[in-house]
Design an enzyme around this catalytic site. Structure first.
Site, PDB file in Angstrom:
ATOM      1  N   ALA A  31       7.982  15.043  -5.382  1.00 18.79           N
ATOM      2  CA  ALA A  31       7.928  15.592  -3.522  1.00 18.79           C
ATOM      3  C   ALA A  31       7.932  16.139  -2.977  1.00 18.79           C
ATOM      4  CB  ALA A  31       8.958  13.914  -2.668  1.00 18.79           C
ATOM      5  N   THR A  35       6.113  18.443   0.550  1.00 18.45           N
ATOM      6  CA  THR A  35       6.283  18.862   1.505  1.00 18.45           C
ATOM      7  C   THR A  35       5.795  19.511   2.416  1.00 18.45           C
ATOM      8  OG1 THR A  35       7.875  20.080   0.920  1.00 18.45           O
ATOM      9  CG2 THR A  35       9.230  17.480   0.619  1.00 18.45           C
ATOM     10  N   ARG A  43      15.360  12.962  -0.499  1.00 14.02           N
ATOM     11  CA  ARG A  43      16.890  12.896  -0.780  1.00 14.02           C
ATOM     12  C   ARG A  43      17.070  14.131  -0.617  1.00 14.02           C
ATOM     13  NH1 ARG A  43      14.537   9.885  -4.942  1.00 14.02           N
ATOM     14  NH2 ARG A  43      16.033   8.233  -5.835  1.00 14.02           N
ATOM     15  N   HIS A 128       3.552   6.925 -10.708  1.00 21.58           N
ATOM     16  CA  HIS A 128       4.570   5.866  -9.386  1.00 21.58           C
ATOM     17  C   HIS A 128       3.054   5.716  -8.984  1.00 21.58           C
ATOM     18  CE1 HIS A 128       8.719   8.057  -9.868  1.00 21.58           C
ATOM     19  NE2 HIS A 128       9.050   7.786 -10.989  1.00 21.58           N
ATOM     20  N   CYS A 139      -7.875 -11.019  -8.044  1.00 23.54           N
ATOM     21  CA  CYS A 139      -9.666 -11.342  -8.711  1.00 23.54           C
ATOM     22  C   CYS A 139      -9.734  -9.193  -9.580  1.00 23.54           C
ATOM     23  CB  CYS A 139     -10.501 -11.069  -7.357  1.00 23.54           C
ATOM     24  SG  CYS A 139     -10.762 -10.010  -6.306  1.00 23.54           S
ATOM     25  N   CYS A 162      -7.529 -10.214   0.428  1.00 21.74           N
ATOM     26  CA  CYS A 162      -8.524 -10.029   0.106  1.00 21.74           C
ATOM     27  C   CYS A 162      -9.649 -10.582   1.019  1.00 21.74           C
ATOM     28  CB  CYS A 162      -8.998 -10.191  -1.856  1.00 21.74           C
ATOM     29  SG  CYS A 162     -10.364  -9.882  -2.865  1.00 21.74           S
ATOM     30  N   CYS A 165     -12.137 -13.230  -2.243  1.00 22.05           N
ATOM     31  CA  CYS A 165     -10.586 -14.125  -2.319  1.00 22.05           C
ATOM     32  C   CYS A 165     -10.143 -14.712  -1.479  1.00 22.05           C
ATOM     33  CB  CYS A 165     -10.873 -13.783  -4.141  1.00 22.05           C
ATOM     34  SG  CYS A 165      -9.374 -12.959  -4.561  1.00 22.05           S
ATOM     35  N   THR A 203      11.133  18.907  -7.772  1.00 21.12           N
ATOM     36  CA  THR A 203      11.523  17.319  -7.987  1.00 21.12           C
ATOM     37  C   THR A 203      13.158  17.618  -8.514  1.00 21.12           C
ATOM     38  OG1 THR A 203      11.850  15.742  -9.810  1.00 21.12           O
ATOM     39  CG2 THR A 203      10.448  17.684 -10.454  1.00 21.12           C
TER      40      THR A 203
END
Length: 250
Positions: A31, A35, A43, A128, A139, A162, A165, A203
């Protein structure tokens, strides 16, 4: 001998030397890389986990919360996880430049903002997932972040549906309680295992299983560039504690 650097100019020179003296450099980011683009981390003292919401962010970013409180989930997702105005910063841009020049093998990121691709990086393993992909659970149609923000296809709870569908939409983001994508894991682990230099940037290295991927590195040089200490600092050959976007301005 481990080197510790806090001076920006020295950090720039040291990083430039890593790229010049190694053939297979991989960047593993979190992250803190984004920034400088205006996207808060989680954190730090100013991060999302230190802000006040109706529910703790860790809870709102869980699979269970997505299922049981979809309205609150999507309100948090739209307002806090999607950053439509964010642009790549110097770190993103430099990494893309280094890949184009053949000096960088791959980017592995814990971020979901898509800024590495915006900067021009191609080999990006998104551990992630990404807010750029939002998938119909029926679908499998895919919708981008702008579609989510437009809010034109929502039910009475504010949950996107969606238009093809009527199925429920889920962000292709790995929530707490979900497994990482197997193909992404294989790509990321393979890149780290083949690297002769691994640069870890922005990180805290406390989120698993992603933080555990570093154990697959067996190359010659490990660099950790993070504002605060991490649990893996003792393994590093080079520790950089200045702003990461500024450090990549070389």
């Amino acid at each position: 001998m481990r080197r510790a650097i806090s001076d920006t100019a020295q950090a720039q020179a040291a990083l430039a030397d890593v790229f010049a003296s190694h053939e297979r450099v991989v960047f593993f980011g979190g992250a803190g890389v984004s920034t400088a683009s205006g996207i808060p981390d989680f954190r730090s003292v100013d991060g999302l986990y230190h802000q006040h919401f109706a529910y703790p962010p860790e809870m709102m970013l869980s699979h269970e919360f997505f299922i049981e409180h979809p309205s609150e989930f999507f309100e948090f997702y739209r307002t806090r996880m999607i950053a439509p105005d964010a642009k790549p910063n110097q770190c993103h841009k430099k990494l893309a430049e280094l890949e184009r020049g053949g000096s960088l093998s791959a980017v592995i990121t814990q971020n979901i903002d898509g800024l590495h691709q915006d900067a021009g990086s191609h080999t990006v393993w998104e551990l992630h997932g990404s807010v750029r992909r939002n998938i119909c659970q029926s679908c499998k149609a895919c919708y981008d972040a702008d579609w989510i923000l437009a809010r034109e296809h929502e039910d009475e709870q504010g949950v996107p549906r969606c238009p093809a569908c009527g199925g429920r939409i889920k962000p292709e983001v790995v929530l707490y309680g979900e497994q990482l994508n197997d193909q992404v894991i294989r790509g990321a682990v393979g890149a780290i295992a083949q690297a002769d230099a691994l640069i870890i940037g922005g990180t805290s290295l406390v989120v698993y299983p992603a933080a555990g991927f570093t154990r697959y590195f067996s190359g010659s040089t490990l660099v950790i560039a993070n504002r605060d200490p991490t649990p893996q600092d003792s393994r590093a050959d080079l520790l950089i504690s200045c702003d990461i976007a500024e450090a990549f301005d070389f």
